[in-house]
Design a protein around this motif. Structure first.
Motif, short mmCIF file in Angstrom:
data_model
loop_
_atom_site.label_atom_id
_atom_site.label_comp_id
_atom_site.label_asym_id
_atom_site.label_seq_id
_atom_site.Cartn_x
_atom_site.Cartn_y
_atom_site.Cartn_z
N ILE A 115 0.83 -1.14 0.04
CA ILE A 115 -0.05 -0.12 0.20
C ILE A 115 0.87 1.34 0.01
N LEU A 116 0.58 2.13 -0.94
CA LEU A 116 1.23 3.32 -0.82
C LEU A 116 0.18 4.39 -1.16
N SER A 117 0.04 5.52 -0.31
CA SER A 117 -1.10 6.48 -0.63
C SER A 117 -0.56 7.63 -1.07
N PRO A 118 -0.49 7.86 -2.38
CA PRO A 118 0.08 9.30 -2.90
C PRO A 118 -0.64 10.62 -2.54
N ASP A 119 -0.07 11.81 -2.41
CA ASP A 119 -0.62 12.79 -2.20
C ASP A 119 -1.02 13.64 -3.48
N ILE A 120 -2.26 13.83 -3.81
CA ILE A 120 -2.44 14.53 -5.12
C ILE A 120 -3.28 15.50 -4.82
N ASP A 121 -3.56 16.49 -5.56
CA ASP A 121 -4.44 17.62 -5.70
C ASP A 121 -5.99 16.89 -5.91
N GLU A 122 -6.78 16.83 -5.02
CA GLU A 122 -8.25 16.43 -5.32
C GLU A 122 -9.36 17.25 -5.38
N SER A 123 -8.73 18.67 -5.92
CA SER A 123 -9.82 19.66 -6.38
C SER A 123 -10.63 19.40 -7.48
N VAL A 124 -11.87 19.79 -7.41
CA VAL A 124 -12.72 19.70 -8.41
C VAL A 124 -12.43 20.48 -9.33
N GLN A 125 -12.38 20.30 -10.80
CA GLN A 125 -12.07 21.30 -11.88
C GLN A 125 -13.64 21.89 -12.36
N GLU A 126 -13.38 22.97 -12.74
CA GLU A 126 -14.77 23.65 -13.25
C GLU A 126 -15.53 22.87 -14.39
N ASN A 127 -16.76 22.76 -14.00
CA ASN A 127 -17.63 21.96 -14.92
C ASN A 127 -17.60 20.34 -15.10
N GLU A 128 -16.67 20.07 -14.13
CA GLU A 128 -16.22 18.59 -14.17
C GLU A 128 -17.29 17.66 -13.66
N THR A 129 -17.62 16.56 -14.41
CA THR A 129 -18.78 15.57 -13.91
C THR A 129 -18.19 14.73 -12.96
N VAL A 130 -18.95 14.05 -11.97
CA VAL A 130 -18.58 13.28 -11.16
C VAL A 130 -17.75 11.95 -11.90
N ALA A 131 -18.18 11.38 -12.99
CA ALA A 131 -17.60 10.48 -13.34
C ALA A 131 -16.07 10.60 -14.22
N ALA A 132 -15.96 11.93 -14.64
CA ALA A 132 -14.56 12.65 -15.15
C ALA A 132 -13.77 12.74 -13.87
N TYR A 133 -14.43 13.26 -12.70
CA TYR A 133 -13.51 13.76 -11.65
C TYR A 133 -12.90 12.30 -10.99
N VAL A 134 -13.62 11.35 -10.68
CA VAL A 134 -13.37 10.14 -9.93
C VAL A 134 -12.35 9.26 -10.98
N GLU A 135 -12.30 9.38 -12.51
CA GLU A 135 -11.36 8.79 -13.20
C GLU A 135 -10.12 9.50 -13.22
N ARG A 136 -10.14 10.83 -13.22
CA ARG A 136 -8.91 11.85 -13.26
C ARG A 136 -7.94 11.58 -11.96
N LEU A 137 -8.86 11.40 -10.68
CA LEU A 137 -8.00 11.32 -9.68
C LEU A 137 -7.60 9.79 -9.55
N ALA A 138 -8.11 8.62 -10.19
CA ALA A 138 -7.53 7.41 -10.03
C ALA A 138 -6.37 7.35 -10.94
N ARG A 139 -6.40 8.16 -11.93
CA ARG A 139 -5.25 8.07 -12.93
C ARG A 139 -3.95 8.82 -12.21
N ALA A 140 -4.61 9.91 -11.67
CA ALA A 140 -3.38 10.72 -11.10
C ALA A 140 -2.78 9.96 -9.82
#
Length: 188
Positions: free
Chosen positions: A26-51
């Motif tokens: 297990i390794l927990s990365p520190d990434i920016d989880e801010s929501v981007q303007e007009n981002e859908t929930v689906a796009a948001y969770v996929e972007r964070l998983a990829r990041a």
């Protein structure tokens, strides 16, 4: 077997992935989880998983990395984890007596391949009284949970029905995760 890393600090994801019989670190990365303007929930969770997967791959390029992110969506609004009791009550007021969707983005990454998917589950939530909210908050269970509830815990009493993956609502859609692992040949 290849070195597998779960890029998450979530104890629920760790428990779910362990159900598959896999050995992993297990390794927990520190990434920016801010929501981007007009981002859908689906796009948001996929972007964070990829990041998350990308952040771990920098440190462990030869590993198979599994990363995920889960959020709720209601009325095109992303509902994350409660920041306070008041915030939890606001979340519950939005989902009380109606349906909402739980979205998980999952990314499986190797040195040469990167695949991701978004899984959506519809959750029917009973109407909550202020007394219900007070009682549930007092359990401590809502803290740190997307949507301020845990379907695998006390909150199950408030959920008469789901449509889709139960493990997705907990935080890691297992069937889809296995499919991605098979795609990168991490599983037979």
């Amino acid at each position: 077997m290849a070195h597998i890393i779960l890029a998450s600090s979530s104890p629920r994801r760790r428990e779910l992935l362990a159900q598959l019989g896999l050995e992993f670190d297990i390794l927990s990365p520190d990434i920016d989880e801010s929501v981007q303007e007009n981002e859908t929930v689906a796009a948001y969770v996929e972007r964070l998983a990829r990041a998350k997967a990308e952040a771990v791959a920098v440190q462990y390029p030869d590993a198979i990395i599994i990363a995920a992110d889960t959020s709720l969506g209601v009325d095109n609004e992303i509902l994350g984890k409660p920041e306070s009791k008041q915030h939890a009550f606001e979340i519950w007021s939005k989902i009380s007596g109606r349906q909402h969707d739980v979205f998980s983005g999952v990314c499986v990454r190797t040195k040469d391949e990167k695949y991701s998917i978004v899984v959506q589950t519809r959750v029917h939530f009973q109407a909550l009284s202020v007394s219900d909210m007070e009682s549930y908050w007092a359990t401590g269970e809502p803290i740190g949970k997307a949507g301020a509830y845990a379907i695998q815990g006390i909150a199950a009493r408030y959920i008469p029905k789901i449509e889709g993956s139960y493990s997705n609502v907990v935080g890691l859609p297992l069937y889809e995760t296995v499919q991605l692992l098979q795609t990168v040949k991490a599983l037979n």
